[in-house]
Design a protein around this motif. Structure first.
Motif, PDB file in Angstrom:
ATOM      1  N   PRO A  76       0.819  -1.228   0.000  1.00  0.00           N
ATOM      2  CA  PRO A  76       0.000   0.000   0.000  1.00  0.00           C
ATOM      3  C   PRO A  76       0.851   1.276   0.000  1.00  0.00           C
ATOM      4  O   PRO A  76       0.476   2.268  -0.631  1.00  0.00           O
ATOM      5  N   THR A  77       1.997   1.244   0.676  1.00  0.00           N
ATOM      6  CA  THR A  77       2.892   2.413   0.693  1.00  0.00           C
ATOM      7  C   THR A  77       3.410   2.693  -0.706  1.00  0.00           C
ATOM      8  O   THR A  77       3.403   3.845  -1.169  1.00  0.00           O
ATOM      9  N   ALA A  79       2.095   1.794  -3.607  1.00  0.00           N
ATOM     10  CA  ALA A  79       1.002   2.231  -4.478  1.00  0.00           C
ATOM     11  C   ALA A  79       0.703   3.715  -4.261  1.00  0.00           C
ATOM     12  O   ALA A  79       0.546   4.477  -5.222  1.00  0.00           O
ATOM     13  N   LYS A  80       0.660   4.141  -2.995  1.00  0.00           N
ATOM     14  CA  LYS A  80       0.347   5.540  -2.689  1.00  0.00           C
ATOM     15  C   LYS A  80       1.461   6.482  -3.142  1.00  0.00           C
ATOM     16  O   LYS A  80       1.199   7.492  -3.801  1.00  0.00           O
ATOM     17  N   VAL A  81       2.708   6.157  -2.775  1.00  0.00           N
ATOM     18  CA  VAL A  81       3.814   7.050  -3.113  1.00  0.00           C
ATOM     19  C   VAL A  81       4.013   7.111  -4.630  1.00  0.00           C
ATOM     20  O   VAL A  81       4.341   8.168  -5.172  1.00  0.00           O
ATOM     21  N   LYS A  83       1.681   7.031  -6.912  1.00  0.00           N
ATOM     22  CA  LYS A  83       0.668   7.975  -7.409  1.00  0.00           C
ATOM     23  C   LYS A  83       1.014   9.410  -7.022  1.00  0.00           C
ATOM     24  O   LYS A  83       0.883  10.328  -7.820  1.00  0.00           O
ATOM     25  N   ASP A  84       1.490   9.589  -5.776  1.00  0.00           N
ATOM     26  CA  ASP A  84       1.771  10.931  -5.262  1.00  0.00           C
ATOM     27  C   ASP A  84       2.982  11.591  -5.918  1.00  0.00           C
ATOM     28  O   ASP A  84       3.080  12.815  -5.930  1.00  0.00           O
ATOM     29  N   THR A  85       3.942  10.802  -6.422  1.00  0.00           N
ATOM     30  CA  THR A  85       5.183  11.382  -6.953  1.00  0.00           C
ATOM     31  C   THR A  85       5.281  11.327  -8.483  1.00  0.00           C
ATOM     32  O   THR A  85       6.239  11.865  -9.045  1.00  0.00           O
ATOM     33  N   TYR A 112      -3.650  -4.778  -4.228  1.00  0.00           N
ATOM     34  CA  TYR A 112      -3.007  -3.604  -3.621  1.00  0.00           C
ATOM     35  C   TYR A 112      -3.024  -2.378  -4.529  1.00  0.00           C
ATOM     36  O   TYR A 112      -2.357  -1.394  -4.246  1.00  0.00           O
ATOM     37  N   ASP A 113      -3.781  -2.446  -5.602  1.00  0.00           N
ATOM     38  CA  ASP A 113      -3.951  -1.314  -6.518  1.00  0.00           C
ATOM     39  C   ASP A 113      -2.616  -0.810  -7.054  1.00  0.00           C
ATOM     40  O   ASP A 113      -2.361   0.389  -7.122  1.00  0.00           O
ATOM     41  N   GLU A 163       6.106   5.275   4.429  1.00  0.00           N
ATOM     42  CA  GLU A 163       5.923   6.345   3.447  1.00  0.00           C
ATOM     43  C   GLU A 163       6.959   7.441   3.676  1.00  0.00           C
ATOM     44  O   GLU A 163       7.585   7.921   2.725  1.00  0.00           O
TER      45      GLU A 163
END
Length: 177
Positions: A76-77, A79-81, A83-85, A112-113, A163
């Motif tokens: 999950p970390t 996947a999020k990072v 998208k964010d970067t 986990y997308d 993260e």
């Protein structure tokens, strides 16, 4: 390479030109970074991918396997990072290893997308051939290696990053000219 390791202290052979941190993160100063060998192959979806095509971007490479509990915990970390970067010139590439079939790996990405591509490396050959000994090579599963915009190894984590710790490895490379 150990399976589902905890980030042991071994740094491989040769004379390393990097600084090993107590948090499982090692970094190399800009003038002392070394390139990877060719990191190319087929993705889990069957497309051709060469990491050199991302030159000019910071590339976060995560070595993982669907069978690995720490890999599931860190997914999950990533996947999020990712998208964010993305808008800051950062590309993520996974290297799926030791999954003898693509089916569980594809299910992992869906669960986990994970939207970025992963090279399929069931035997670990790409990992062993792509990262020279004595460099910031992955030594455990999971491992994370971050390449600077020139395709050189700048940082490595041998433990699942948070993260915050992942961004602490990425942000200085985004800021480099």
């Amino acid at each position: 390479m150990s399976a589902c390791g905890d980030g042991g202290a071994s740094e491989g052979g040769g004379q390393p030109n990097f600084i090993a941190g107590t948090d499982g993160v090692s970094t190399a100063p800009k003038g002392e970074r070394r390139p990877t060998a060719e990191l190319a192959g087929e993705t889990l979806q069957g497309r051709k991918l060469n990491v050199a095509d991302f030159r000019g971007k910071v590339v976060v490479m995560n070595v993982w396997g669907s069978w690995c509990p720490p890999c599931r915990a860190e997914a999950p970390t990533f996947a999020k990072v990712a998208k964010d970067t993305e808008s800051q010139g950062v590309a993520f590439v996974g290297i799926d290893t030791r999954d003898t079939s693509r089916t569980p790996a594809l299910a992992f990405e869906k669960a986990y997308d994970i939207e970025y591509p992963s090279l399929y490396d069931p035997t670990g050959k790409l990992i062993l051939d792509g990262f020279p000994k004595g460099t910031l090579n992955p030594q455990t599963i999971p491992s994370t290696v971050i390449l600077d915009r020139e395709g050189k190894m700048a940082a490595r984590a041998l433990r699942p990053p948070t993260e915050d710790s992942l961004l602490k490895m990425i942000d200085p490379l985004i800021a480099e000219n």
